[in-house]
Write a protein that holds these residues in place. Structure first.
Motif, short mmCIF file in Angstrom:
data_model
loop_
_atom_site.label_atom_id
_atom_site.label_comp_id
_atom_site.label_asym_id
_atom_site.label_seq_id
_atom_site.Cartn_x
_atom_site.Cartn_y
_atom_site.Cartn_z
N GLU B 228 48.53 24.94 43.51
CA GLU B 228 47.07 25.08 43.52
C GLU B 228 46.64 25.44 44.94
O GLU B 228 47.13 24.84 45.90
CB GLU B 228 46.41 23.76 43.07
N LEU B 229 45.76 26.41 45.05
CA LEU B 229 45.38 26.93 46.37
C LEU B 229 43.87 26.87 46.56
O LEU B 229 43.11 27.03 45.59
CB LEU B 229 45.77 28.41 46.48
N GLU B 230 43.47 26.62 47.82
CA GLU B 230 42.05 26.83 48.16
C GLU B 230 42.04 27.83 49.31
O GLU B 230 42.57 27.57 50.38
CB GLU B 230 41.40 25.50 48.58
N ILE B 231 41.44 29.00 49.06
CA ILE B 231 41.50 30.09 50.04
C ILE B 231 40.12 30.69 50.25
O ILE B 231 39.23 30.51 49.41
CB ILE B 231 42.46 31.21 49.57
N ASP B 232 39.91 31.35 51.40
CA ASP B 232 38.63 32.03 51.58
C ASP B 232 38.76 33.50 51.23
O ASP B 232 38.96 34.37 52.06
CB ASP B 232 38.06 31.82 52.99
N ALA B 233 38.70 33.76 49.94
CA ALA B 233 38.83 35.14 49.46
C ALA B 233 38.13 35.22 48.13
O ALA B 233 37.77 34.21 47.54
CB ALA B 233 40.30 35.51 49.31
N ASP B 234 37.94 36.43 47.65
CA ASP B 234 37.32 36.57 46.34
C ASP B 234 38.39 36.84 45.29
O ASP B 234 39.59 36.70 45.53
CB ASP B 234 36.24 37.66 46.36
N ALA B 235 37.97 37.28 44.14
CA ALA B 235 38.88 37.39 43.00
C ALA B 235 39.98 38.44 43.20
O ALA B 235 41.01 38.40 42.53
CB ALA B 235 38.08 37.73 41.75
N SER B 236 39.79 39.37 44.18
CA SER B 236 40.81 40.41 44.36
C SER B 236 42.14 39.81 44.82
O SER B 236 43.22 40.32 44.50
CB SER B 236 40.32 41.44 45.37
N ALA B 237 42.08 38.68 45.58
CA ALA B 237 43.31 38.03 46.02
C ALA B 237 44.12 37.56 44.82
O ALA B 237 45.36 37.63 44.80
CB ALA B 237 43.00 36.84 46.92
N ALA B 238 43.41 37.11 43.79
CA ALA B 238 44.09 36.63 42.60
C ALA B 238 44.90 37.74 41.95
O ALA B 238 46.03 37.53 41.50
CB ALA B 238 43.06 36.08 41.60
N GLN B 239 44.34 38.96 41.93
CA GLN B 239 45.06 40.08 41.32
C GLN B 239 46.34 40.39 42.08
O GLN B 239 47.38 40.70 41.49
CB GLN B 239 44.16 41.31 41.26
N GLN B 240 46.25 40.31 43.43
CA GLN B 240 47.45 40.58 44.22
C GLN B 240 48.54 39.53 44.00
O GLN B 240 49.72 39.84 43.95
CB GLN B 240 47.08 40.65 45.70
N LEU B 241 48.09 38.27 43.88
CA LEU B 241 49.07 37.21 43.63
C LEU B 241 49.72 37.39 42.26
O LEU B 241 50.91 37.16 42.08
CB LEU B 241 48.40 35.83 43.68
N GLN B 242 48.91 37.83 41.32
CA GLN B 242 49.42 38.04 39.95
C GLN B 242 50.57 39.06 39.95
O GLN B 242 51.51 38.95 39.16
CB GLN B 242 48.27 38.55 39.07
N ALA B 243 50.53 39.99 40.92
CA ALA B 243 51.56 41.03 40.98
C ALA B 243 52.89 40.53 41.52
O ALA B 243 53.91 41.22 41.41
CB ALA B 243 51.05 42.20 41.83
#
Lengths: 270, 333
Positions: B228-243
């Motif tokens: 579980e992460l708490e980061i200062d970013a928007d939803a685009s970071a999630a897409q990169q992690l998904q990759a």
């Protein structure tokens, strides 16, 4: 064999200890002693007692100028007293035997006994010996009363007659306790076990009454099976090996049925 | 050491256990985990020789529990669901009685009883009447009677039921200390107990074994481990992690504390990254986040617990059978 004996001794000691730790057992023993002491005094010394009646007979004989009848006072006393003691014991025995297995079932300790390397019959034998020892402890003070009473008898009393009578009492008790143990193994309720055992005692008593009042082969068979008839033989000082065999048969039957019932208890849940 | 094959037990028309098969290796602790009424006690009783099975076989140390009952009974220590105690005896007196019952030679009795008393921490209670003991001490006396003759196999039915948390820890340590020299099978409906004390766990539900494995394997075989992460970013970071390779799923979650959900600060996102079974993502996630220039405020590893495994397995069962009685899903923490 040594291990089986060790197991029986372990069960026996625990059973005996539980009686000496139980308030109920002390209450039962006290009432038994109180009543038997009362009957002892009444039958020997009371206004209707053996000594009074004998004196009365002697006086009557002297007045009428008849020769005195010889009465064996200790023997007469023993016959009546042991008869009463036998009836008293029949009331007490169901209370002693009621907890033998019912208590183990209720507490869950039967699961310990049943999963230990002990056979069912060894457990039953140990328990029966335990409760019988407690009963013998209850009878011992009464033997002491008698010994004191008989020490004044002249000519002196042969010890074999009272001893045989008491052996009969103990065998009678063992027979009833053995059957009571079987009844106790059928239920988890000690009260129910006591009531059912008492019903059995009443049944034995009824058999005895029927046997006495009937004639013919049925009566003969009943009187042969009646524990009380055989007890009376012992009390009268008659040692009959068939009486001994009947007592032992009742004891063995009780142990056998108990062992079977515990086996069935474990299987019936299937 | 303990081999159970296709064991079934039918009470009248209801079957308590069906086709139960498992084995316990020497020195191992097997936890028998299941909700109340799943058939744990029935299985324990069959193993202890108290009940016969309807079909199937169970062998302990090579002896059939039914055919060679006496031989088995010499080799087991058994703690039933309710400890079998005589209230009018002292702890020591009771243990002497059990030692005689189990056929322990007279010369070994005192030594073995002292050892059992010491192991179960009953020293100050040895001359106390069992009637006067608290529930926790009674349970310990129950365990002491199961180990007093030093049996190779020990069967414990719910050994920690009714104990306070401290006593539970003591009993767990006791059980762990017995492993190695003894083979232990214990039943429980308390999940952490199984994961903490046992080498292997068999999960039983409605009379059937639905899984047998080590607690670790059971947990890692389950989806849901990850970070579980708490980061200062928007939803685009999630897409990169998904990759990233090995990532099964990335989802946005609310930050939750014990008091409830905490309102997030401006521009921060909470994500849960779930991994494929058997992959370790920690390094990759950190390097990806650093590569993106994203600030990390919290990164926490999440584990699937045995509780999740249990719920997943038993719930699955429920769906198949379409019952919805609900009683088997009750799990005490």
């Amino acid at each position: 064999m040594g291990i089986v004996l060790g197991n029986i001794i372990a069960i026996y000691r625990r059973e005996l200890q539980s009686y000496f730790a139980s308030p109920l057992a002390y209450v039962v023993a006290s009432i038994f002693w109180l009543l038997s002491g009362f009957f002892f005094a009444a039958i020997l010394l009371g206004p209707e007692g053996v000594i009074q009646q004998t004196t009365q007979l002697d006086l009557n004989g002297q007045r009428l100028g008849q020769p005195a009848v010889s009465i064996d006072v200790p023997y007469e006393f023993l016959r009546i007293f042991l008869g009463v003691l036998g009836s008293l014991a029949l009331f007490v025995l169901p209370i002693l035997s009621m907890g033998l297995y019912a208590e183990e079932r209720k507490r869950g300790t039967l699961e310990l006994l049943a999963t230990s390397p002990v056979t069912n019959w060894a457990v039953a034998v140990g328990k029966l010996l335990g409760v019988l020892t407690f009963f013998i402890t209850m009878v011992l003070p009464i033997l002491a009363f008698e010994a004191i009473g008989f020490s004044y008898a002249s000519p002196p009393v042969q010890p074999s007659v009272p001893l045989l009578g008491h052996l009969g009492l103990i065998l009678l008790a063992a027979g009833v306790l053995s059957l009571g143990m079987f009844i106790s193994s059928l239920t988890e309720s000690t009260i129910l076990a006591a009531i059912l055992t008492f019903a059995l005692v009443v049944f034995l008593w009824v058999i005895d009454v029927i046997a006495k009042n009937l004639t013919g082969p049925v009566a003969e068979a009943l009187s042969y099976l009646s524990l009380l008839q055989h007890y009376n033989n012992f009390v009268r000082g008659i040692f009959d090996s068939s009486s001994l065999i009947i007592f032992v048969s009742y004891i063995v039957l009780g142990i056998f049925l108990t062992a079977q019932s515990i086996d069935a208890l474990r299987f019936q849940r299937s | 050491m303990i081999e159970v094959e296709h064991l079934s037990k039918i009470y009248g028309s209801t079957s308590a256990i069906q086709d139960v098969t498992f084995s316990v290796e020497p020195g191992e602790i097997l936890g028998f985990l299941g909700p109340n009424g799943a058939g744990k006690t029935t299985t324990m009783r069959i193993l202890a020789g108290y009940l016969p099975a309807t079909s199937g076989t169970a062998r302990i140390a090579g002896f059939d529990v039914h055919e060679q009952s006496l031989a088995v009974r010499q080799r087991i220590g058994y703690l039933p669901e309710t400890p079998p105690l005589y209230p009018e005896m002292t702890v020591e007196g009771f243990l002497y009685f059990v030692a005689r019952l189990k056929g322990l030679p007279a010369g070994d009795r005192t030594r073995q009883i002292n050892a059992a008393i010491e192991r179960c921490h009953l020293q100050e209670k040895r001359r106390v009447l069992i009637r006067k003991l608290s529930k926790g001490f009674r349970q310990r006396v129950g365990i002491a009677q199961a180990i007093v003759h030093d049996p190779p196999a020990i069967i414990l039915d719910e050994p920690t039921v009714g104990l306070d948390p401290r006593q539970i820890i003591e009993v767990r340590n006791l059980i762990k200390s017995l492993a190695g020299s003894h083979t232990i099978i214990l039943s429980t409906h308390i999940l952490p107990e199984a994961s903490m004390t046992c080498n292997r766990v068999a999960i039983i539900n409605r009379g059937e074994i639905i899984a047998t494995n080590t607690p670790e394997n059971l947990e890692s075989g389950l989806e849901g481990s990850g970070y579980e992460l708490e980061i200062d970013a928007d939803a685009s970071a999630a897409q990169q992690l998904q990759a990233l390779p090995g990532v099964r799923q990335v989802e946005s979650i609310l930050a939750v504390s014990s008091q409830g959900s905490i309102p997030l600060k401006e521009n921060r996102t909470c994500l849960r990254v779930t991994s494929e079974p058997g992959t370790e993502l920690g390094r990759d996630i950190v390097s990806a986040l650093v590569g993106m220039g994203v600030g990390v405020y919290e990164m926490r590893r999440t584990h699937a617990t045995l509780e999740d495994v249990f719920l997943e397995l038993t719930t699955e069962e429920k769906n198949w059978e379409q019952t919805g009685g609900g009683e088997e899903a009750v799990v005490e923490p």
